[in-house]
Write an enzyme that holds these catalytic residues in place. Structure first.
Site, short mmCIF file in Angstrom:
data_model
loop_
_atom_site.label_atom_id
_atom_site.label_comp_id
_atom_site.label_asym_id
_atom_site.label_seq_id
_atom_site.Cartn_x
_atom_site.Cartn_y
_atom_site.Cartn_z
N ASP A 186 59.61 11.18 45.13
CA ASP A 186 60.02 10.63 46.31
C ASP A 186 61.30 10.84 46.62
O ASP A 186 62.17 10.33 45.62
CB ASP A 186 60.02 9.28 45.96
CG ASP A 186 60.27 8.08 47.38
OD1 ASP A 186 60.42 8.68 48.04
OD2 ASP A 186 59.55 6.73 47.20
N ASP A 224 62.97 14.19 53.07
CA ASP A 224 61.76 13.12 52.81
C ASP A 224 60.03 13.74 51.72
O ASP A 224 60.16 14.80 53.16
CB ASP A 224 61.29 12.18 53.82
CG ASP A 224 60.96 10.83 53.10
OD1 ASP A 224 60.75 10.46 51.73
OD2 ASP A 224 59.79 10.27 53.55
#
Length: 484
Positions: A169, A366
């Site tokens: 992440d 991301d």
């Protein structure tokens, strides 16, 4: 045109002439996608390209696919497109909210539920790490609470004891893994009582004070943390330290992480055991290893669930000439995000007719958002150019519940002739998307922000097969095509 029209007819009829396909793929404006290559298979195909085995390298995989260590021979049913993209939408709001100041990290403003558990990890990227050191039976102490990390090298207790599958992440700060107890007969969770190098941070420790918005009080003089996610889930428990093993010979002593004791963070029968936070915050893996690895990492996401990619810490050798480099931006409103300036988008080699001001908000990279979100003006121009070049294919109804409005009916078609799409970043860093990163569920794998003021979010579909380098120490983001 004499060559192109017959070729289109072959493709529309599902033809598979190798000569025709090769001719099409050499054409400057188009590339040919074999739709079957995107479908998961029951067996892991491994790496499509030889990975860079350099010590700090580890395989990367989809946690629900056949390359995952937890795979049991049956492919998990994917969530509906609507469920998957609903989570994507919430995550995009979360990222945009940090920039606008409308999101409060400690509260987790967005609570719309996600209907399917697998949407938390489907289409995500994961690696295997090891937590803790193996204790002898005489060293196992139920409910052991050790002192705060003291600099133990973690080697006295033996080899790492517990392998954990963790999701990468890049926009979060606090790493965490699930800790015992759990309700499963064979508990896969990390047990701190069985690790001789485990330590829970006291509430007055500097590490606890540095948690900032992730602090969650004190329990029995043990520092507590909490991380909220945009889908309404959260991770909470004791903030601790232990030995982290990334790969053979590459360990992080006194690794600070959250020992999750909240079922909402990923408990239950899940193929993953936690999240490896790679953001720019003080608690992330990168901040903790910056002195050793130069505050840099890269990853390559595979083209399908049946393939493997890789993750590595440090700047790869020869990065200056092997990667397309662009400056890394920093936004004080969202300092944990990795950002760059997207300057243009090309379709079929032609730049979109969009004013530079439309790209002014920059782009956030991301690892967990599935599809790329563009400024409204840019997406409108991309959609028009893509539809124009895809006019030979039957259109399908849009998927408004998934915010995908450019879809096609590929029934009976195996090979699809797609216009090449490239993203052009500052300093002319041109990144052509892999053919596997253009479609998502037979739709164009892009959607629009509400307006031009919010930044682009570069999703993981568009990052497939591209090694993405996050070189914080050098102040650059790099892209290397066809890396996995």
């Amino acid at each position: 045109m004499v060559v192109v029209l017959p070729l289109l007819l072959v493709l529309l009829l599902g033809g598979s002439s190798p000569t025709a396909l090769a001719a099409a793929d050499e054409h400057d404006e188009f590339t040919v996608l074999d739709l079957s290559s995107l479908k998961p298979h029951a067996a892991c195909s491994g790496h499509r390209v030889t990975p860079p085995h350099n010590g700090s390298w580890v395989p990367l995989y989809h946690p629900l696919g056949p390359c995952s260590p937890s795979y049991r021979g049956t492919l998990a049913a994917p969530p509906s497109l609507a469920d998957l993209l609903r989570q994507d939408r919430l995550r995009a709001r979360h990222i945009h909210g940090k920039v606008s100041g409308h999101f409060r990290e400690s509260k987790g403003s967005y609570k719309e539920p996600v209907a399917v558990e697998e949407t938390q990890v489907h289409h995500q990227a994961a690696i295997t790490i090891a937590m803790g050191t193996q204790s002898t039976s005489s060293q196992v102490r139920t409910g052991f609470i050790g002192p705060a990390a003291t600099g133990d090298d973690g080697t006295s207790g033996g080899p790492p004891a517990v392998s954990q599958t963790v999701v990468l992440d890049t926009t979060s700060d606090v790493p965490w893994v699930d800790c015992v107890p759990c309700a499963l007969a064979e508990c896969p969770y990390y047990d701190p009582a069985r690790s001789s190098s485990y330590a829970a941070f006291p509430c007055n420790s500097s590490a606890c004070k540095q948690l900032g918005p992730y602090a969650n009080g004190c329990a029995g003089n043990q520092c507590q943390y909490r991380v909220a996610y945009p889908d309404g889930s959260s991770s909470s428990g004791t903030y601790s330290s232990d030995l982290l093993t990334i790969s053979s010979g590459h360990t992080v002593t006194d690794f600070r992480f959250g020992c999750n004791q909240n079922g909402g963070g990923g408990g239950g029968p899940s193929p993953t055991n936690g999240f490896l936070a790679l953001g720019r915050g003080a608690q992330s893996l990168m901040a903790q290893t910056s002195s050793t690895y130069g505050n840099a990492f890269s990853y390559c996401l595979p083209q399908s669930e049946s393939d493997k990619g890789f993750f590595q810490i440090g700047v790869p050798g020869g990065a200056a000439y092997r990667f397309a480099m662009t400056p890394m931006l920093r936004d004080p409103r969202a300092p944990a995000q990795y950002r760059a300036l997207l300057a243009a988008v090309t379709v079929g080699g032609q730049p979109l007719n969009v004013a530079p001001e439309a790209f002014a908000a920059g782009a956030v990279l991301d690892s967990r958002t599935a599809i790329t979100r563009l400024p409204l003006t840019v997406y409108g121009a991309l959609r028009a150019a893509f539809r124009d070049r895809m006019a030979a294919y039957r259109r399908a109804p849009p998927r408004p519940e998934a915010e995908l409005d450019t879809c096609y009916d590929f029934a009976g078609v195996r090979y699809v002739r797609l216009p090449r799409i490239a993203l052009v970043f500052d300093r002319n860093a041109v990144v052509e998307l892999d053919r596997s990163g253009i479609l998502f569920g037979d739709c164009l794998a892009f959607t629009a922000n509400d307006d031009d003021s919010a930044p682009t979010i570069l999703g993981n579909t568009q990052q497939r097969t591209i090694e993405v380098l996050h070189d914080v120490g050098g102040g650059n983001i790099g892209f290397r095509r066809q890396a996995c």
